[in-house]
Design a protein around this motif. Structure first.
Motif, PDB file in Angstrom:
ATOM      1  N   SER A  73      22.478 -10.169 -11.648  1.00 44.53           N
ATOM      2  CA  SER A  73      23.250 -10.467 -13.032  1.00 44.53           C
ATOM      3  C   SER A  73      24.065  -9.695 -13.180  1.00 44.53           C
ATOM      4  N   GLY A  74      24.602 -10.722 -14.137  1.00 44.71           N
ATOM      5  CA  GLY A  74      25.781 -10.432 -15.075  1.00 44.71           C
ATOM      6  C   GLY A  74      25.637  -9.035 -15.729  1.00 44.71           C
ATOM      7  N   MET A  75      24.675  -9.272 -17.108  1.00 44.16           N
ATOM      8  CA  MET A  75      23.859  -7.934 -17.277  1.00 44.16           C
ATOM      9  C   MET A  75      23.777  -6.880 -16.700  1.00 44.16           C
ATOM     10  N   ALA A  76      22.835  -6.832 -15.497  1.00 46.37           N
ATOM     11  CA  ALA A  76      22.660  -6.014 -14.537  1.00 46.37           C
ATOM     12  C   ALA A  76      24.374  -5.592 -14.169  1.00 46.37           C
ATOM     13  N   ALA A  77      24.644  -6.341 -13.777  1.00 47.16           N
ATOM     14  CA  ALA A  77      26.213  -5.955 -13.391  1.00 47.16           C
ATOM     15  C   ALA A  77      26.619  -4.877 -14.657  1.00 47.16           C
ATOM     16  N   ILE A  78      26.502  -4.845 -16.184  1.00 42.79           N
ATOM     17  CA  ILE A  78      27.543  -4.504 -17.244  1.00 42.79           C
ATOM     18  C   ILE A  78      26.598  -3.144 -17.181  1.00 42.79           C
ATOM     19  N   HIS A  79      25.262  -3.453 -17.087  1.00 42.64           N
ATOM     20  CA  HIS A  79      24.810  -2.201 -17.051  1.00 42.64           C
ATOM     21  C   HIS A  79      24.940  -1.050 -16.758  1.00 42.64           C
ATOM     22  N   LEU A 140      36.636  -4.503 -22.150  1.00 39.52           N
ATOM     23  CA  LEU A 140      37.089  -6.041 -22.586  1.00 39.52           C
ATOM     24  C   LEU A 140      36.948  -6.891 -21.633  1.00 39.52           C
ATOM     25  N   GLU A 141      37.057  -7.885 -22.756  1.00 41.05           N
ATOM     26  CA  GLU A 141      37.303  -9.459 -22.409  1.00 41.05           C
ATOM     27  C   GLU A 141      38.251 -10.085 -22.393  1.00 41.05           C
ATOM     28  N   SER A 142      39.115 -10.717 -21.841  1.00 39.84           N
ATOM     29  CA  SER A 142      40.361 -11.742 -21.879  1.00 39.84           C
ATOM     30  C   SER A 142      39.924 -12.633 -20.352  1.00 39.84           C
ATOM     31  N   SER A 144      38.545 -13.840 -24.004  1.00 40.03           N
ATOM     32  CA  SER A 144      37.492 -13.742 -24.774  1.00 40.03           C
ATOM     33  C   SER A 144      36.276 -14.936 -24.872  1.00 40.03           C
ATOM     34  N   ASN A 145      34.915 -14.276 -25.086  1.00 39.23           N
ATOM     35  CA  ASN A 145      33.603 -14.828 -25.681  1.00 39.23           C
ATOM     36  C   ASN A 145      33.609 -15.065 -26.794  1.00 39.23           C
ATOM     37  N   PRO A 146      33.847 -16.181 -27.811  1.00 39.22           N
ATOM     38  CA  PRO A 146      33.880 -17.073 -27.745  1.00 39.22           C
ATOM     39  C   PRO A 146      35.496 -18.047 -28.637  1.00 39.22           C
ATOM     40  N   VAL A 169      37.281  -4.956 -16.761  1.00 37.00           N
ATOM     41  CA  VAL A 169      37.294  -5.934 -17.714  1.00 37.00           C
ATOM     42  C   VAL A 169      35.788  -6.859 -16.914  1.00 37.00           C
ATOM     43  N   ASP A 170      35.454  -7.529 -18.356  1.00 37.55           N
ATOM     44  CA  ASP A 170      34.441  -8.491 -17.643  1.00 37.55           C
ATOM     45  C   ASP A 170      35.528  -9.964 -17.202  1.00 37.55           C
ATOM     46  N   ASN A 171      36.074 -10.048 -16.363  1.00 32.40           N
ATOM     47  CA  ASN A 171      36.980 -11.427 -15.469  1.00 32.40           C
ATOM     48  C   ASN A 171      36.222 -12.608 -15.549  1.00 32.40           C
ATOM     49  N   THR A 172      34.311 -13.063 -16.225  1.00 30.87           N
ATOM     50  CA  THR A 172      33.917 -13.740 -15.512  1.00 30.87           C
ATOM     51  C   THR A 172      34.684 -15.172 -16.110  1.00 30.87           C
ATOM     52  N   PHE A 173      34.950 -15.465 -17.900  1.00 32.25           N
ATOM     53  CA  PHE A 173      35.571 -16.659 -18.525  1.00 32.25           C
ATOM     54  C   PHE A 173      37.618 -16.446 -17.071  1.00 32.25           C
ATOM     55  N   HIS A 191      31.810  -8.988 -13.022  1.00 30.84           N
ATOM     56  CA  HIS A 191      31.773 -11.160 -13.293  1.00 30.84           C
ATOM     57  C   HIS A 191      30.787 -11.272 -13.575  1.00 30.84           C
ATOM     58  N   SER A 192      29.972 -11.782 -14.466  1.00 30.93           N
ATOM     59  CA  SER A 192      28.929 -12.570 -14.187  1.00 30.93           C
ATOM     60  C   SER A 192      29.058 -13.248 -13.012  1.00 30.93           C
ATOM     61  N   GLY A 193      28.127 -13.785 -12.064  1.00 35.17           N
ATOM     62  CA  GLY A 193      28.684 -14.630 -11.234  1.00 35.17           C
ATOM     63  C   GLY A 193      28.050 -15.512 -11.806  1.00 35.17           C
ATOM     64  N   LEU A 204      21.719 -17.170 -10.709  1.00 36.61           N
ATOM     65  CA  LEU A 204      21.712 -15.580 -11.725  1.00 36.61           C
ATOM     66  C   LEU A 204      22.588 -14.896 -10.811  1.00 36.61           C
ATOM     67  N   SER A 205      24.370 -13.901 -11.110  1.00 38.89           N
ATOM     68  CA  SER A 205      24.292 -12.690  -9.774  1.00 38.89           C
ATOM     69  C   SER A 205      24.879 -12.381 -10.940  1.00 38.89           C
ATOM     70  N   GLY A 206      25.644 -10.748 -10.923  1.00 33.45           N
ATOM     71  CA  GLY A 206      26.662 -10.190 -11.321  1.00 33.45           C
ATOM     72  C   GLY A 206      27.244  -9.067 -10.247  1.00 33.45           C
ATOM     73  N   SER A 322      25.682 -20.750 -21.427  1.00 36.22           N
ATOM     74  CA  SER A 322      26.482 -20.744 -19.542  1.00 36.22           C
ATOM     75  C   SER A 322      27.500 -21.613 -19.734  1.00 36.22           C
ATOM     76  N   LEU A 323      28.058 -21.452 -18.253  1.00 37.76           N
ATOM     77  CA  LEU A 323      29.722 -22.695 -18.620  1.00 37.76           C
ATOM     78  C   LEU A 323      30.148 -22.386 -16.526  1.00 37.76           C
ATOM     79  N   GLY A 324      30.882 -22.563 -16.158  1.00 36.51           N
ATOM     80  CA  GLY A 324      31.497 -21.910 -15.342  1.00 36.51           C
ATOM     81  C   GLY A 324      31.224 -23.371 -13.699  1.00 36.51           C
TER      82      GLY A 324
HETATM   83  C1  LIG Z   1      31.324 -13.407 -20.151  1.00 35.89           C
HETATM   84  C2  LIG Z   1      30.308 -12.903 -19.888  1.00 35.89           C
HETATM   85  N1  LIG Z   1      29.428 -11.372 -19.735  1.00 35.89           N
HETATM   86  C3  LIG Z   1      28.470 -11.482 -19.316  1.00 35.89           C
HETATM   87  C4  LIG Z   1      27.802 -12.639 -19.397  1.00 35.89           C
HETATM   88  C5  LIG Z   1      26.503 -12.181 -18.511  1.00 35.89           C
HETATM   89  O1  LIG Z   1      25.609 -12.613 -17.453  1.00 35.89           O
HETATM   90  P1  LIG Z   1      24.407 -13.144 -16.494  1.00 35.89           P
HETATM   91  O2  LIG Z   1      23.787 -13.939 -17.725  1.00 35.89           O
HETATM   92  O3  LIG Z   1      24.177 -13.891 -15.737  1.00 35.89           O
HETATM   93  O4  LIG Z   1      23.559 -11.533 -16.962  1.00 35.89           O
HETATM   94  C6  LIG Z   1      27.387 -14.034 -19.781  1.00 35.89           C
HETATM   95  C7  LIG Z   1      26.489 -14.719 -20.073  1.00 35.89           C
HETATM   96  O5  LIG Z   1      27.122 -15.575 -20.390  1.00 35.89           O
HETATM   97  C8  LIG Z   1      28.939 -14.279 -20.749  1.00 35.89           C
HETATM   98  O6  LIG Z   1      29.536 -15.315 -20.742  1.00 35.89           O
END
Ligand SMILES: Cc1ncc(COP(=O)(O)O)c(C=O)c1O
Length: 379
Positions: A73-79, A140-142, A144-146, A169-173, A191-193, A204-206, A322-324
């Motif tokens: 998951s994205g959280m696992a990648a961040i952790h 950082l996120e850019s 950013s959310n929300p 950088v969290d490049n998810t958005f 990334h939250s994949g 879910l993926s990261g 969620s999104l994307g």
């Molecule tokens: C910007 C961003 N980073 C990380 C996450 C976490 O990702 P995941 O839900 O895949 O664990 C999210 C989830 O919404 C997110 O929006």
């Protein structure tokens, strides 16, 4: 290779054993060792799996990194990225990060002796002032959310590096189609994949992507030691989706631009947060560092209008977190994605109770505008 080609041919796409054009799903936990202690390339799937490797290599290719790592998951990648830190270290973190990221730092890392300061990373003076001698990471996120705040990534990375910290950088958005933070000086991209990379709201993926051999070795060790790896089935699904990432994000960008302009001119909408609308510092930085403005925006309705009635009355925009994904989604951060942030902190960061976040999908833009018109007219 150009991006559109890399999503299809970048990384290790062809199966070396059979020549299969589509990466097979190597659904195995272990591998037959030919000699005792011989250190074969594949020993155990938590450490090595060919399906996951194929996905990781295309992720490294499209983020212009050297190594990619896939997580469950994205959280696992961040952790995993935060696991680069140890007790006594300090993080300077954007004050409007994803709620789950804030929770991880605020509720789990602080108990392990890691401290943090949350700042507006778009404000380089505030960012510089938040740095301490113990700061090891600027996160950082850019956008950013929300609030779709745009940080000058090159400037933030320079401030981090000047104090001996790494820039993450969290490049998810943005997605890799619109922005490549490693090219702007970042050390780690996350990334939250689950979002644009998977793209179909079904997996879910990261990901963690780096461009430095020492960081790659450390993340690889953390990935294997903590063990939150992406399964072979899910690795296959995400790799399949990445092949259409460029096409999908082009349409997300176009639809979001058109919708933002429509909402910005609508009398019942008080404010639109979207980096593609000119006249803000966010727009100027986004134009410099992004190839497209992305598919995410937030809006505030005129005071007194009922947000609950609005989001529940739409037909095409589905009320969901969620999104994307290909389908357009709508949500209220205060009650949904950002409910884990204490209300006083959330309000201080500008995330009002009435804020509405929109993930613009790839449907026909006429249908999206018609649905919004219906929802707003009913208020
Ligand atoms: C910007 C961003 N980073 C990380 C996450 C976490 O990702 P995941 O839900 O895949 O664990 C999210 C989830 O919404 C997110 O929006």
């Amino acid at each position: 290779m150009k991006f559109e080609t890399k999503v299809i041919h970048g990384g290790t796409q062809e199966d070396p054993y059979t020549g299969a054009i589509t990466t097979p799903i190597y659904q195995t936990s272990t591998y037959h060792q030919q000699t005792l202690g011989g250190h074969a390339k594949y020993e155990y799937t938590r450490g090595e799996n060919p399906t996951r490797f194929a996905l990781e290599s295309v992720m490294a290719a499209i983020e212009n990194g050297t190594d990619g790592f896939a997580f469950s998951s994205g959280m696992a990648a961040i952790h995993a990225t935060m696991s680069l830190l140890k007790a006594g270290d300090h993080i300077v973190m954007a004050n409007d990060v994803y709620g789950g990221t804030f929770r991880l730092v605020n509720r789990i890392l602080t108990d392990l002796g890691i401290t943090f300061t949350a700042v507006d990373t778009a404000d380089s003076v505030a960012l510089q002032e938040a740095i301490k001698p113990t700061t090891k990471m600027v996160y950082l996120e850019s956008p950013s959310n929300p609030l779709m705040h745009v940080t000058d990534i090159a400037e933030a990375a320079r401030i981090a590096h000047d104090s001996g910290a790494i820039a993450v950088v969290d490049n998810t958005f943005a997605s890799p189609y619109n922005q490549n933070p490693l090219d702007l000086g970042a050390d780690v991209v996350i990334h939250s994949g689950t979002k644009y990379l998977g793209g179909h709201a079904d997996v879910l993926s990261g990901f963690v992507i780096v461009k430095d051999a020492e960081l790659a070795e450390r993340i690889k060790f953390i990935q294997m030691s903590i063990g939150a790896v992406l399964s072979p089935q899910d690795s296959y699904l995400v790799q399949r989706s990445i092949k259409t990432l460029a096409l999908r994000v082009q349409r997300h960008n176009e639809n979001a631009m058109a919708l933002a302009e429509f909402l910005n001119n609508h009398p019942k909408v008080a404010k639109v947060y979207f980096p593609g609308l000119p006249g803000t510092p966010d727009y100027e930085i986004a134009r410099r560092q992004m190839r497209g403005f992305g598919g995410m925006m937030s809006i505030e309705l005129q005071p007194g209008l009922d947000v609950k009635q609005f989001v529940e009355n739409l037909d095409v925009f589905l009320l969901a977190e969620s999104l994307g994904g290909v389908e357009s989604l709508i949500e209220v951060p205060a009650i949904m994605t950002h409910a884990s942030i204490p209300r006083d902190i959330r309000l201080a960061n500008g995330i009002k109770d009435e804020l509405v976040r929109i993930s613009v999908g790839i449907e026909d833009i006429d249908d999206l505008i018609a649905d919004m018109t219906k929802g707003l007219d009913a208020l």
